[in-house]
Design a protein around this motif. Structure first.
Motif, PDB file in Angstrom:
ATOM      1  N   THR A 111      47.596  38.046  25.643  1.00 29.36           N
ATOM      2  CA  THR A 111      48.110  36.775  25.142  1.00 29.36           C
ATOM      3  C   THR A 111      49.541  37.003  24.687  1.00 29.36           C
ATOM      4  N   THR A 112      50.455  36.134  25.122  1.00 34.13           N
ATOM      5  CA  THR A 112      51.847  36.296  24.710  1.00 34.13           C
ATOM      6  C   THR A 112      51.912  36.251  23.184  1.00 34.13           C
ATOM      7  N   GLY A 132      57.877  41.217  31.679  1.00 37.33           N
ATOM      8  CA  GLY A 132      57.529  40.744  30.342  1.00 37.33           C
ATOM      9  C   GLY A 132      56.420  41.527  29.659  1.00 37.33           C
ATOM     10  N   ALA A 139      52.262  41.562  25.726  1.00 40.42           N
ATOM     11  CA  ALA A 139      52.876  40.547  26.576  1.00 40.42           C
ATOM     12  C   ALA A 139      53.972  39.824  25.805  1.00 40.42           C
ATOM     13  N   GLY A 140      55.176  39.813  26.362  1.00 34.30           N
ATOM     14  CA  GLY A 140      56.291  39.086  25.761  1.00 34.30           C
ATOM     15  C   GLY A 140      56.164  37.593  26.016  1.00 34.30           C
ATOM     16  N   PRO A 141      57.023  36.791  25.394  1.00 35.66           N
ATOM     17  CA  PRO A 141      56.909  35.334  25.472  1.00 35.66           C
ATOM     18  C   PRO A 141      57.057  34.765  26.888  1.00 35.66           C
ATOM     19  N   LYS A 142      57.753  35.454  27.789  1.00 36.84           N
ATOM     20  CA  LYS A 142      57.960  34.946  29.148  1.00 36.84           C
ATOM     21  C   LYS A 142      57.116  35.690  30.184  1.00 36.84           C
ATOM     22  N   SER A 143      56.106  36.391  29.725  1.00 36.18           N
ATOM     23  CA  SER A 143      55.239  37.144  30.638  1.00 36.18           C
ATOM     24  C   SER A 143      54.428  36.212  31.518  1.00 36.18           C
ATOM     25  N   THR A 144      54.165  36.672  32.734  1.00 34.72           N
ATOM     26  CA  THR A 144      53.272  35.937  33.636  1.00 34.72           C
ATOM     27  C   THR A 144      52.246  36.915  34.200  1.00 34.72           C
ATOM     28  N   ILE A 181      47.609  36.746  31.906  1.00 33.82           N
ATOM     29  CA  ILE A 181      48.397  36.409  30.723  1.00 33.82           C
ATOM     30  C   ILE A 181      48.060  34.987  30.290  1.00 33.82           C
ATOM     31  N   GLN A 232      49.347  32.066  27.729  1.00 34.45           N
ATOM     32  CA  GLN A 232      50.477  31.680  26.885  1.00 34.45           C
ATOM     33  C   GLN A 232      49.963  31.190  25.546  1.00 34.45           C
TER      34      GLN A 232
END
Length: 163
Positions: free
Chosen positions: A42-43, A74, A131-136, A160, A162
């Motif tokens: 999870t971001t 990400g 996971a970073g905020p822009k991860s997919t 991932i 969001q």
């Protein structure tokens, strides 16, 4: 076709009688990776453990294995929270298993065992993923190497969510 040492019914096949039977050589000794079916992140969430176990199925030791992973954009390794380094986890058929906490990184990360891997032995590489905020979602790909065995590919799907 028979495997070496395979028991037969006592009746030779036509190929065996003619001397044209194919004997299949035993499979090569190998490194066998054991990976999760996938990892869910999870971001902005807490780090999630990714254990990768590598087993030496051969009859001789191999050099200290190295695992190189390529992470999806990400996603990063935040370190192991490392109280594992070098400590045995368990024994498989008398061989002590190694546990390696892998350090931080992004993009391509490399982790190396501290010692050679004995015949029948295993090593667990432990990565903590974030996971970073822009991860997919994507796939972690990588390669395990340990001379003299052939390199082995690993893949772990990453889902991932969001936040």
């Amino acid at each position: 076709m028979r495997w070496p040492g395979e028991q037969t019914s006592g009746t030779a096949t036509a190929e065996e009688q003619a001397g044209t039977a194919t004997v299949v050589e035993p499979r090569a000794e190998a490194l066998v990776p054991i990976v999760p079916e996938g990892v869910a992140l999870t971001t902005g969430g807490p780090p999630v453990a990714l254990p990768v176990i590598v087993r030496n199925t051969g009859s001789t030791p191999v050099a200290a294995p190295t695992l190189v992973l390529t992470l999806p954009d990400g996603v990063q390794v935040v370190g192991s929270g490392n109280n594992l380094r070098g400590r045995p986890l368990l024994r498989w058929e008398g061989a002590v298993a190694q546990a390696i906490g892998c350090g931080p990184g992004k993009g391509t990360v490399t982790c190396r065992a501290e010692a050679e891997l004995p015949a029948g032995g295993s090593v667990t590489f432990l990565f903590r993923l974030l996971a970073g905020p822009k991860s997919t979602s994507g796939t972690i790909t990588g390669t395990v190497t340990a001379a003299p065995r052939q390199p082995v590919r690993v893949e772990v799907p990453v889902a991932i969510t969001q936040k």
